[in-house]
Design a protein around this motif. Sequence first.
Motif, short mmCIF file in Angstrom:
data_model
loop_
_atom_site.label_atom_id
_atom_site.label_comp_id
_atom_site.label_asym_id
_atom_site.label_seq_id
_atom_site.Cartn_x
_atom_site.Cartn_y
_atom_site.Cartn_z
N ALA A 113 -1.71 -4.01 2.83
CA ALA A 113 -1.60 -2.97 3.87
C ALA A 113 -1.10 -3.55 5.19
O ALA A 113 -0.48 -2.82 5.97
CB ALA A 113 -2.94 -2.29 4.08
N ARG A 169 -4.60 -7.68 5.47
CA ARG A 169 -5.53 -6.67 4.96
C ARG A 169 -4.96 -6.04 3.71
O ARG A 169 -3.79 -5.65 3.66
CB ARG A 169 -5.78 -5.59 6.01
N LEU A 170 -5.81 -5.96 2.68
CA LEU A 170 -5.47 -5.30 1.43
C LEU A 170 -6.39 -4.09 1.28
O LEU A 170 -7.55 -4.14 1.71
CB LEU A 170 -5.64 -6.23 0.24
N VAL A 171 -5.87 -3.03 0.67
CA VAL A 171 -6.68 -1.84 0.43
C VAL A 171 -6.71 -1.54 -1.06
O VAL A 171 -5.78 -1.90 -1.79
CB VAL A 171 -6.15 -0.62 1.21
N SER A 194 0.84 -1.19 0.00
CA SER A 194 0.00 0.00 0.00
C SER A 194 0.88 1.25 0.00
O SER A 194 2.07 1.20 0.35
CB SER A 194 -0.90 0.01 1.23
N GLY A 195 0.29 2.37 -0.38
CA GLY A 195 1.03 3.63 -0.45
C GLY A 195 1.78 3.99 0.82
O GLY A 195 2.98 4.33 0.76
N GLU A 252 -6.29 0.88 -4.02
CA GLU A 252 -5.61 2.12 -4.39
C GLU A 252 -5.59 2.22 -5.90
O GLU A 252 -5.03 1.35 -6.56
CB GLU A 252 -4.18 2.16 -3.83
N TYR A 261 -5.78 -3.72 -5.70
CA TYR A 261 -5.54 -4.09 -4.31
C TYR A 261 -4.04 -4.05 -4.00
O TYR A 261 -3.22 -4.49 -4.79
CB TYR A 261 -6.06 -5.50 -4.03
N ARG A 262 -3.73 -3.49 -2.81
CA ARG A 262 -2.36 -3.44 -2.33
C ARG A 262 -2.32 -3.99 -0.90
O ARG A 262 -3.27 -3.81 -0.14
CB ARG A 262 -1.83 -2.00 -2.30
N ARG A 267 4.79 1.73 1.08
CA ARG A 267 5.81 2.04 0.06
C ARG A 267 6.58 3.31 0.42
O ARG A 267 7.78 3.41 0.16
CB ARG A 267 5.17 2.19 -1.33
N ASP A 302 -11.56 -2.24 1.07
CA ASP A 302 -10.50 -3.16 1.49
C ASP A 302 -10.97 -4.61 1.45
O ASP A 302 -12.13 -4.89 1.20
CB ASP A 302 -9.95 -2.80 2.86
#
Length: 200
Positions: free
Chosen positions: A197, A186-188, A131-132, A190, A194-195, A135, A174
């Motif tokens: 998290a 957990r993925l969100v 996730s952002g 963006e 999906y990224r 990163r 998510d």
Amino acid sequence: MKPSCRLLLLLALTAGCATPKGPSAIAEAYAKALEENRLSDAYALTTGLPEGVSGFRERYPDATARRERAASVRASTAELEARSPNLLLERRQDTWRVVETRPADEAKAALTRFLNAVEARDWEKAWSLLSGPLRSRYTPDRFREDFQREPLAKERLRRARLALRGNVKVTHGDATFPLGADRAVRLVLEEGEYRVAAIE
């Protein structure tokens, strides 16, 4: 056909077409039965306990315990959800609405790509699937270093891989893969993808 036969046929058809009560009605009936000390009726509205109705009675031995449970059930009805692996409904005011979510398969595919990248030691790709916020906290090299230093990293990956076999909870933004004991992957979403998290 005789009138009595027609009546029996009509009763059979209507019985077969009866629909179950919605979650709100069941929750209210459960709360009311608790308040009125009709524990057998309340228990009949549950999925049961290993120790049966006697164990249920032990949970609610007095009016205060029953009243508190009834109040907590009623307070939660505004946030009720009805779900299956590919369908989520939310309570909105006095009706139910289907939540348009991303298919669960998209979340599973994204998590699989991340796990495959880590296991292949492709740190650049694994980092790109974070996730952002993650990163911005890591570089690919720093992510690799932290992963290699973390003694539980391999075990977390193993649990995340196992979680792919279970159900995924998909909401508006998510996707959560339960790991048990209040842990989850957990993925969100963006920019439509999906990224990862959290892997806890």
